[in-house]
Motif scaffolding. Structure first.
Motif, PDB file in Angstrom:
ATOM      1  N   GLU A  57       0.818  -1.213   0.000  1.00  0.00           N
ATOM      2  CA  GLU A  57       0.000   0.000   0.000  1.00  0.00           C
ATOM      3  C   GLU A  57       0.853   1.265   0.000  1.00  0.00           C
ATOM      4  N   LYS A  58       2.054   1.166   0.577  1.00  0.00           N
ATOM      5  CA  LYS A  58       2.922   2.342   0.655  1.00  0.00           C
ATOM      6  C   LYS A  58       3.594   2.671  -0.671  1.00  0.00           C
TER       7      LYS A  58
ATOM      8  N   PRO B  98      -1.104   4.310  -8.776  1.00  0.00           N
ATOM      9  CA  PRO B  98      -2.198   4.572  -7.848  1.00  0.00           C
ATOM     10  C   PRO B  98      -2.590   3.292  -7.112  1.00  0.00           C
ATOM     11  N   SER B  99      -3.197   3.467  -5.970  1.00  0.00           N
ATOM     12  CA  SER B  99      -3.520   2.334  -5.120  1.00  0.00           C
ATOM     13  C   SER B  99      -4.647   1.497  -5.717  1.00  0.00           C
ATOM     14  N   ARG B 100      -4.820   0.317  -5.165  1.00  0.00           N
ATOM     15  CA  ARG B 100      -5.906  -0.553  -5.608  1.00  0.00           C
ATOM     16  C   ARG B 100      -7.254   0.135  -5.426  1.00  0.00           C
ATOM     17  N   GLU B 101      -7.407   0.864  -4.320  1.00  0.00           N
ATOM     18  CA  GLU B 101      -8.664   1.549  -4.039  1.00  0.00           C
ATOM     19  C   GLU B 101      -8.976   2.596  -5.095  1.00  0.00           C
ATOM     20  N   CYS B 102      -7.946   3.355  -5.518  1.00  0.00           N
ATOM     21  CA  CYS B 102      -8.148   4.373  -6.557  1.00  0.00           C
ATOM     22  C   CYS B 102      -8.560   3.736  -7.877  1.00  0.00           C
TER      23      CYS B 102
ATOM     24  N   TYR C  83      -4.877  -5.906 -16.434  1.00  0.00           N
ATOM     25  CA  TYR C  83      -3.544  -5.291 -16.385  1.00  0.00           C
ATOM     26  C   TYR C  83      -3.243  -4.755 -14.988  1.00  0.00           C
ATOM     27  N   PHE C  84      -4.190  -4.046 -14.385  1.00  0.00           N
ATOM     28  CA  PHE C  84      -3.962  -3.499 -13.046  1.00  0.00           C
ATOM     29  C   PHE C  84      -3.666  -4.618 -12.042  1.00  0.00           C
ATOM     30  N   LYS C  85      -4.366  -5.733 -12.169  1.00  0.00           N
ATOM     31  CA  LYS C  85      -4.133  -6.850 -11.249  1.00  0.00           C
ATOM     32  C   LYS C  85      -2.742  -7.451 -11.468  1.00  0.00           C
TER      33      LYS C  85
ATOM     34  N   LEU D 199      -2.362   5.035 -17.297  1.00  0.00           N
ATOM     35  CA  LEU D 199      -3.607   4.371 -17.677  1.00  0.00           C
ATOM     36  C   LEU D 199      -4.787   4.953 -16.915  1.00  0.00           C
ATOM     37  N   LEU D 200      -4.627   5.165 -15.616  1.00  0.00           N
ATOM     38  CA  LEU D 200      -5.718   5.731 -14.828  1.00  0.00           C
ATOM     39  C   LEU D 200      -6.034   7.156 -15.285  1.00  0.00           C
ATOM     40  N   LYS D 201      -5.018   7.891 -15.677  1.00  0.00           N
ATOM     41  CA  LYS D 201      -5.222   9.249 -16.201  1.00  0.00           C
ATOM     42  C   LYS D 201      -6.086   9.219 -17.453  1.00  0.00           C
TER      43      LYS D 201
END
Length: 297
Positions: free
Chosen positions: A33-34, A38-42, A62-64, A279-281
């Motif tokens: 988490e540190k 971006p975090s899993r939650e985001c 991909y994120f996983k 990717l999140l962007k």
């Protein structure tokens, strides 16, 4: 890079040699988490606003994979720390010997022989910090990434074709196409590109890390074999000195490989986060400009 070093090192700086396989999973999750951005939650929050379909499933996969690779990197980084702890008594012993130490010009004292045997016994009783590459499922991870890359490449070709078709058709028949259709296809294309590049980076790092881990595992097993040879001959001064000579001869190469793995783990962390952020962007940009639309199937 410095941020990764400081955050990971804080949780890996214990001077105790622990069994990595029995390490608390929750502690490893807290470490992840540190460093994972971006975090899993985001990520989950962003994907929760999109109806599941082929494209979003690929993105989620991909994120996983990137999170799983980051967890593996943490696991191996702790192995690097444990390897240094494993070798510290041995290197302290080697540092105490004369720089030009060899069989012909130097003879170990009784106290040095006893010291060496105690260090050998301690080294032999501790496990290899790096499990064999098979135990890390590198092959399975690469296979999954290869499948993901093939699926992303297939979607990329389809998306490129759609964008190209829209560009040719819209000037001729603009009334038949909503103004935001081509923008949405370009958004899909940007997301696919970001995921494909990220998957390619993961595959590259896994190959490098797998190779270094295998080399370090073998090097430590070879040292264990030499040390057992010395232990088997107990007070044979000549045999002990020969083992120490081999260990000193291999020390520099081993330390370079250890540093190489550590550096690539840090680069892997950084590249994973960079690709995840990009990717999140792209997902956020699509949601901002098209809040009422869904990703196409």
């Amino acid at each position: 890079m410095a941020r990764f070093r400081s955050m990971i090192h804080q949780d890996s700086s214990s001077d105790q040699y622990i069994d990595l396989e029995q390490a608390d999973f929750s502690e490893e999750s807290q470490q992840l988490e540190k460093v994972l951005r971006p975090s899993r939650e985001c990520v989950q929050a962003a994907l929760s606003h999109i109806r599941p379909n082929t494209l979003t499933k690929l993105v989620d996969t991909y994120f996983k994979h990137s999170e799983h690779t980051s967890r593996l990197c943490l696991h191996l980084y702790r192995g690097v720390h444990r390897a240094r702890l494993l070798y510290t008594p041995l290197h302290n012993l080697l540092d105490d010997l004369p720089l030009g130490f060899d069989l012909d010009s130097y003879s170990l004292s009784d106290s040095q022989c006893n010291w060496a045997l105690n260090v050998f016994l301690q080294f032999d009783n501790l496990d290899n910090p790096f499990l064999s590459s098979d135990s890390h499922n590198f092959d399975d991870m690469r296979r999954c990434l290869s499948q993901l890359r093939q699926q992303l490449d297939h979607r990329l070709k389809k998306s490129h074709s759609r964008v190209h078709l829209l560009r040719r058709t819209i000037p001729k028949c603009p009334a038949f196409f909503p103004s935001n259709m081509s923008k949405k296809e370009r958004a899909h294309l940007a997301q696919l590109n970001a995921a494909a590049k990220g998957a390619c980076v993961l595959h590259h790092h896994l190959n490098t890390i797998d190779c270094l881990v295998a080399q370090l595992y073998t090097a430590i097993e070879d040292d264990k074999f030499r040390i057992r040879f010395g232990l088997a001959r107990d007070q044979d001064r000549h045999a002990i000195q020969e083992v120490l000579k081999q260990l000193r001869r291999n020390r520099s190469n081993f330390e370079q490989k250890l540093m190489g793995l550590e550096e690539d783990l840090f680069f892997c962390f950084a590249d994973i986060n960079r690709a995840r952020s990009l990717l999140l962007k792209e997902i956020h940009l699509h949601q901002i400009h098209h809040p009422q639309t869904l990703l196409a199937r």
